[in-house]
Design an enzyme around this catalytic site. Structure first.
Site, PDB file in Angstrom:
ATOM      1  N   CYS A   1      42.214  41.383  49.813  1.00  0.00           N
ATOM      2  CA  CYS A   1      41.643  42.730  49.826  1.00  0.00           C
ATOM      3  C   CYS A   1      42.307  43.614  48.780  1.00  0.00           C
ATOM      4  CB  CYS A   1      41.822  43.362  51.204  1.00  0.00           C
ATOM      5  SG  CYS A   1      41.263  45.073  51.239  1.00  0.00           S
TER       6      CYS A   1
ATOM      7  N   SER B   1      44.636  38.180  41.253  1.00  0.00           N
ATOM      8  CA  SER B   1      45.015  38.297  42.666  1.00  0.00           C
ATOM      9  C   SER B   1      46.189  37.409  43.067  1.00  0.00           C
ATOM     10  CB  SER B   1      43.812  37.959  43.547  1.00  0.00           C
ATOM     11  OG  SER B   1      42.773  38.863  43.266  1.00  0.00           O
TER      12      SER B   1
END
Lengths: 607, 367
Positions: free
Chosen positions: A378, A322
Site C-alpha cells: 500500500c 516498492s
C-alpha cells in the site's frame, strides 16, 4: 700560492687524485681481463656458436587455470588451437613455399607476404604467424606435404574455451591481447606482447592466479634445427584452478528465464553471501573474443540499445520501487513512527500540500496495518510513514542496510546506487529538499537507485535475521595438481539496523505477500515451499512525460519489474532478486522467475 | 676580452682523444645501422653526424665561457635543469611507457641527460666552498644530498631508474673525492644497507623478481639473459683480430639487441676483435686520466672538483655499458659515451668535455 682559493693544499688533492686514477685503472683492468677471457680464452667456442647461430629460445605458454562451478562442473577450459607459422630463414625459397602453402590453406600468397613484411625487422629465425586456429583438414594437408614445405611449422597453443556458450558471460568475463600500457605497468609479470590476459569479469579479477608463468628453454640446435643441448630451462607453471560459488544448473535456469527479456537475476546463499547465480540479459559469447572480435561484431555489441556487454546485476541501477518499502518499514518501526497496532486508511490517494499522491490500487486498500501494507504494497501507508520520518531518517536506515554503496564483489565497474538525502540534493542540484519528494522516496521512486546485487544482498540479510554478508564469487583456489590453496570464508560486513522483534514483523509481511490470498505475489505460491518476497514496479517516466512523448513507442515507457525473495521462509537457504526492464509488473513478470529458481534450487538441494 | 693565451693553451690532447673516439663511433655506427640491409636505419647515421656537429658547437661555446662564471651561475643553471625535468613530467612525450622526452620544435631532447651536467656544476660549487682536510660529516652532507634528491625523484618518476641512479653515482663519486669523515662514512654505509634491507620487505613479489633479474640476467634466460648471451657470443667470436668491418654475423643477422645504441660495443668487438677493442678501451682510459690531470692542474678547487665530476660521469657510463655488454653488469639502458647512437648522450658528453677544456685552458691564467 694564494691562487688556490678554497683549496686545502696541493698535496691533499694530489693524494685524492692518485686514488681516483687507481680506481680507473682497476676498473679497466677488470674490463680488459674480461675481454681477454671472452675473446682469447673462450674465443674459439664463441666463434663456433656464432657460426651456427644455434642458440634458440623455445618458449612454452602456461596453460591458463580452469574455472569450475561450486559443484565441480567444468565451465571454462582450454582447447588446442593449431597455428601455422613460417620461419623465413629455413623456408628458402620463401616465395615457392608460400605458393604451395597458399593452395592448402585457402589464404592468398599476398596476404601471407604481407604478414612476413610486417615482421621483417624481427629476427629471421623467429616464426611468423600466418594463420591461427586452422581446421583439421588444413592441418592434415600440411602434415602430408611436410617435406615440400620447409620452414613451415605448426604450433599448438591453448585457446580459452567457454564451455556453456554465453552462460555467466558477465561474471566469467573474457580475455584480450595485452596492450602496451598493461605490458609496461609491471602488473603482469612474465607477460610479453601477443599474450592474452583477462580483460573483464573473473578472468580479469583473478588474472594473477589464472595466468601461470611462462616457461621455456634456451637450447643449442644443429643446422637442421634439432636440439643438441639444453642450456637453461625455466619450468612452466600452469595457472591455478578456480572454483566459483556459482551453481551452473541454477545459472542455466536463470538464463533460460531471461531469454528475450532485458534484465538481471541474482541468487545468493543467505547463510554466507555466496552468489549462486548471476545472470544478465542479453548476453554475449566470450568465445568470440578469443579468436579476435571483428570490428563489426564489436560495433554491434557496443551499439545494441539493450547493452549486452553490461552486467546488469552489478553495473545497472534502477529505482528500487516498492521493494524499498522494506527499508521504510524498518525505519518506521525502529523510529517508533508506526507499530503493530497502528493503522492508516487508504482511499486510493494521499493529499500532501496541494498535490495528490496516488496509491497503485485505484479504489484504495481500506484499513491497513504494517502486515497488509507490506503484503499488499500500500503506497498510502508508506507515504505517511515517510512523511513522519523525513528523508534523512530513511536515508540513515537505507545506508546502514548497505544500499547506496558498493557491495565490494570482485567484479568490475560495480555501481554504488544512490540513497538521496537533503544535503545530497543541495550539493548536487543546489535546491532545497521538498517534503513531497520524501513521499516518493518512501515508496522507492524518486532519486533512489539500486543494483539487483544490492537488493539481493539486502534481502539475504533480512532472510538470515539481519547479518550482512559480503557477496562472494570465489569458492576456492586449487593448484593445477589439486592442492587447495585458498578457501573463501563468509565475510560479515555489518548488521541491519533493526531489532529482531521488528525484523520478524517485516518478515511476516513478506511471507504474506506470497502466502496471503491478497498478497501482491500470491500467484507464485508453491505447495511444498514457503516463499517470502516483495514485488516492485518501477516507473520509468512520469505520467505527464509519457503523454507528450509518444514517438518512442510504448515498449520503452513500460515500468521495470522487480521481485526480491527468499525461501524457505522459516530457514532461508536462497535469496533471489529479479529485475526485468520494462517488464511492467513485478508480480507477473519478475516473481515467476524467482519462483522457478527457488523451486529448482531447493528441490536439488533438499536440506 | 679574448685572451691570446687561451688559444695558446688549447688542449689539443683532449681534443684529439675526443675526435678519435667520435670517429670510431661513427665508423662502427655505420656498420651497426646497415646491418641486415635494413635501409630505414641508415638515416640514423646522418642524424648522429648532425648531433656531433651540434655537440662540437656547444663544446666550443662552453670552453669560451670562463668556468668561474659558471660557478656563479650554478644555482640558476641547476634550477633551469630542474624546471626542464618538471616540464618533461607535464608535457613530455611518452615513448615505450615512460615520459623522458621534451619536444622543442624539430628536436627532441632528454633533459635527464642535461641534469647530470647541472648537478655536477652545482655540487662542485658546494664542495669547493666547503671542503676541508677533515672531510665532510653527515651534517655537512644534508644540503648536497637534498640537492641530488630533487633530480633523482623527478627522473625516477619518468620512470628512468638507470639515469636516476647514475646521477646519484656521479654525486657520490664527487663526494668521496672531496672526502667524508671516517665515522660518517661508516654510518652512511650502514644506514644505506639498513634501508635496503628494510625496503626489501616492503616490495611486492613481482618487484623483487624484477630486481633479482636486473642484478642477475641469468635468472631470465628467455629475456635479458638471452640478450647477454648473444652479446657475449658476438664479443667472444671476434677473437684476436675480429671478423672484419661490416662482416660481423651476430650484427648483420640481427642477433644483437639495440645494436646501434646500448650494444654497439658488441658490434665493435665482433668485427675488430681483441686488438680493436683494446684500442677503444685504452682511449677511454686515456680520456679519464687526462680528465684527472686537468683536475690536478687546475688553479682552484672549483675547477678541480668540476673536472673530477665530469670525468666521473663519462667514466661510469663507459664502465657500466662495457660491463653490461660483457655480462659483468646488470642490463641497464646506459649508452657508451661518444660511440652509441643518441643525440642527448653525444651532446651531453661533448658539453662535459667542453667544461674540461675550459678548465684546462685557464690553468695558467691568473685572476
Amino acid at each position: 700560492m694564494s691562487t688556490y682559493l678554497n683549496a686545502p693544499d696541493n698535496d691533499w688533492y694530489k693524494e685524492r687524485l692518485a686514488g681516483a686514477v687507481f680506481v680507473i685503472m682497476a676498473a679497466f683492468s677488470l674490463l680488459l681481463i674480461r675481454l681477454f677471457y671472452l675473446q682469447i680464452i673462450e674465443g674459439e667456442e664463441y666463434r663456433r656458436l656464432s657460426e651456427s647461430n644455434c642458440i634458440r629460445i623455445q618458449s612454452i605458454d602456461p596453460p591458463r587455470g580452469l574455472i569450475f562451478d561450486s559443484r565441480g562442473e567444468l565451465i571454462v577450459d582450454n582447447r588446442p588451437s593449431f597455428d601455422v607459422s613460417i620461419i623465413p630463414r629455413d623456408a628458402k625459397p620463401v616465395e615457392e613455399t608460400l605458393n604451395r602453402l597458399a593452395g592448402y590453406m585457402g589464404m592468398s600468397q599476398e596476404e601471407m607476404l604481407e604478414r612476413l613484411e610486417k615482421q621483417k625487422k624481427s629476427v629471421p629465425y623467429k616464426p611468423v604467424l600466418l594463420k591461427q586456429d586452422v581446421g583439421r583438414d588444413i592441418l592434415a594437408a600440411i602434415e602430408v606435404h611436410k617435406f615440400d614445405l620447409p620452414g613451415v611449422v605448426i604450433n599448438v597453443k591453448p585457446f580459452r574455451h567457454y564451455i556453456n556458450k554465453g552462460s555467466a558471460a558477465h561474471v566469467l568475463g573474457y580475455l584480450g591481447e595485452i596492450n602496451l600500457n598493461e605490458l609496461k605497468s609491471g602488473k603482469y609479470p612474465g607477460t610479453e606482447g601477443g599474450d592474452f590476459i583477462g580483460k573483464y569479469g573473473i578472468e580479469r579479477e583473478f588474472e594473477d592466479m589464472l595466468h601461470g608463468t611462462r616457461g621455456g628453454r634456451q637450447v643449442e640446435v644443429d643446422a637442421t634445427g634439432r636440439v643438441i643441448r639444453v642450456l637453461k630451462t625455466v619450468d612452466v607453471k600452469p595457472g591455478t584452478n578456480i572454483y566459483l560459488t556459482l551453481d551452473e544448473e541454477l545459472q542455466k535456469v536463470a538464463e533460460k528465464q531471461l531469454v528475450d527479456k532485458v534484465g538481471a537475476v541474482v541468487a545468493m546463499d543467505p547463510t554466507n553471501g555466496n552468489i549462486l547465480a548471476m545472470a544478465s540479459s542479453p548476453t554475449f559469447d566470450q568465445n568470440d573474443f578469443v579468436t579476435g572480435l571483428s570490428y563489426k561484431k564489436w560495433d554491434e555489441l557496443i551499439n545494441n540499445p539493450d547493452r549486452p556487454m553490461e552486467n546488469k546485476a552489478v553495473q545497472a541501477v534502477y529505482p528500487p520501487a516498492s521493494t524499498y518499502k522494506i527499508v521504510t518499514a524498518i525505519a518506521g518501526l525502529e523510529e517508533g513512527v508506526i507499530d503493530e497496532t497502528l493503522t492508516f486508511t487508504c482511499n486510493g490517494y494521499h493529499r500532501y500540500g496541494n498535490r495528490v499522491y496516488r496509491c497503485w490500487k485505484n479504489g484504495g486498500h481500506g484499513t491497513v496495518d504494517i502486515y497488509k501494507a507490506i503484503s499488499e504494497s500500500c503506497d498510502v501507508y508508506f507515504y505517511q510513514v515517510g512523511q513522519k520520518l523525513g528523508v534523512d531518517k530513511i536515508a540513515f536506515y537505507a545506508t546502514a542496510s548497505g544500499l547506496g554503496s558498493r557491495t565490494g564483489i570482485s567484479l568490475d565497474n560495480e555501481s554504488s546506487g544512490l540513497v538521496p538525502t537533503s544535503s545530497w540534493k543541495k550539493k548536487k542540484m543546489n535546491k532545497p529538499w521538498h517534503g513531497g519528494e520524501t513521499l516518493s522516496v518512501a515508496i522507492g521512486q524518486g532519486y533512489n537507485l539500486a543494483t539487483p546485487l544490492q537488493m539481493v544482498t539486502f534481502m539475504a540479510a533480512v532472510a538470515n535475521g539481519g547479518t550482512r554478508y559480503k557477496p562472494q564469487l570465489l569458492k576456492q583456489i586449487e593448484s593445477a595438481d589439486g592442492q587447495i590453496i585458498e578457501k573463501n570464508h563468509a565475510e560479515i560486513v555489518g548488521r541491519l539496523p533493526v531489532s529482531k522483534q521488528y525484523l520478524d514483523m517485516v518478515k511476516k509481511g513478506l511471507w504474506e505477500t506470497v502466502q496471503d490470498n491478497h498478497g501482491t505475489a500470491h500467484g507464485i505460491r508453491l505447495k511444498q515451499i514457503d516463499i517470502s518476497g516483495k514485488t516492485g514496479t518501477a516507473q520509468v517516466i512520469s505520467k505527464r512525460q509519457s503523454d507528450s512523448d509518444i514517438e518512442d513507442g510504448p515498449e520503452h515507457h513500460k515500468p521495470h519489474a522487480w521481485f526480491v525473495a527468499y525461501a524457505p521462509s522459516e530457514a532461508p537457504r536462497i535469496a533471489v532478486s529479479v529485475m526485468v526492464e520494462h517488464g511492467e509488473h513485478g508480480s507477473s513478470t519478475a516473481a515467476p522467475i524467482a519462483r522457478d529458481l527457488i523451486k529448482q534450487y531447493l528441490e536439488r538441494n533438499p536440506d | 676580452m679574448f685572451d691570446r693565451r687561451l688559444a695558446e693553451n688549447f688542449d689539443w690532447g683532449l681534443m684529439g682523444i675526443t675526435l678519435l673516439l667520435g670517429s670510431i663511433g661513427l665508423i662502427i655506427l655505420y656498420s651497426a645501422v646497415t646491418a641486415g640491409g635494413v635501409s630505414a636505419q641508415q638515416s640514423l647515421y646522418y642524424r648522429q653526424m648532425v648531433w656531433f656537429g651540434a655537440g662540437f658547437f656547444l663544446m666550443t661555446v662552453i670552453f669560451m665561457i670562463n668556468y668561474k662564471d659558471l660557478e656563479r651561475w650554478a644555482p640558476g643553471i641547476f634550477i633551469c635543469c630542474i624546471a626542464l625535468l618538471v616540464c618533461v613530467l607535464v608535457f613530455g612525450k611518452v615513448v615505450g611507457g615512460s615520459r623522458r622526452w621534451l619536444v622543442l620544435g624539430p628536436v627532441t631532447i632528454q633533459p635527464s641527460e642535461l641534469v647530470k651536467i647541472g648537478t655536477i656544476i652545482m655540487m662542485a660549487r658546494f664542495f669547493s666552498r666547503n671542503a676541508s682536510r677533515r672531510g665532510f660529516t653527515i651534517r655537512d652532507l644534508i644540503r648536497p644530498a637534498a640537492l641530488v634528491l630533487v633530480p633523482f625523484v623527478l627522473i625516477v618518476k619518468q620512470p628512468d631508474l638507470g639515469t636516476a641512479l647514475l646521477v646519484v653515482l656521479i654525486a657520490a663519486s664527487m663526494t668521496l673525492f672531496v672526502g667524508i669523515e671516517r665515522k660518517s662514512l661508516v654510518y652512511i654505509v650502514f644506514a644505506g644497507m639498513g634501508t635496503g634491507l628494510v625496503g626489501w620487505f616492503f616490495l611486492k613479489g613481482y618487484q623483487k623478481q624484477r630486481i633479482l633479474t636486473f642484478l642477475n640476467p641469468d635468472r631470465d634466460p628467455l629475456g635479458a639473459g638471452y640478450h647477454i648471451i648473444q652479446s657475449k657470443i658476438a664479443i667472444g667470436s671476434g677473437m684476436l683480430v675480429g671478423k672484419g668491418y661490416l662482416k660481423g654475423t651476430q650484427n648483420t643477422l640481427s642477433f644483437l639487441p639495440e645494436q646501434h645504441t646500448d650494444f654497439i660495443l658488441s658490434v665493435l668487438s665482433e668485427e675488430w676483435g681483441f686488438l680493436g677493442s683494446i684500442v677503444v678501451l685504452l682511449l677511454y682510459m686515456f680520456l679519464f686520466i687526462w680528465g684527472l690531470n686537468i683536475a690536478h692542474k687546475s688553479r682552484d678547487s672549483f675547477g678541480t672538483i668540476l673536472s673530477v665530476g665530469i670525468t666521473a660521469m663519462i667514466f661510469w657510463e663507459a664502465f657500466i655499458n662495457i660491463g653490461m655488454v660483457m655480462g659483468l653488469m646488470p642490463v641497464v639502458g646506459v649508452p657508451l659515451p661518444l660511440i652509441s647512437y643518441g643525440g642527448s648522450s653525444v651532446v651531453t658528453t661533448l658539453i662535459g668535455i667542453g667544461l674540461l677544456m675550459g678548465v684546462s685552458m685557464r690553468r695558467y691564467i691568473k685572476e
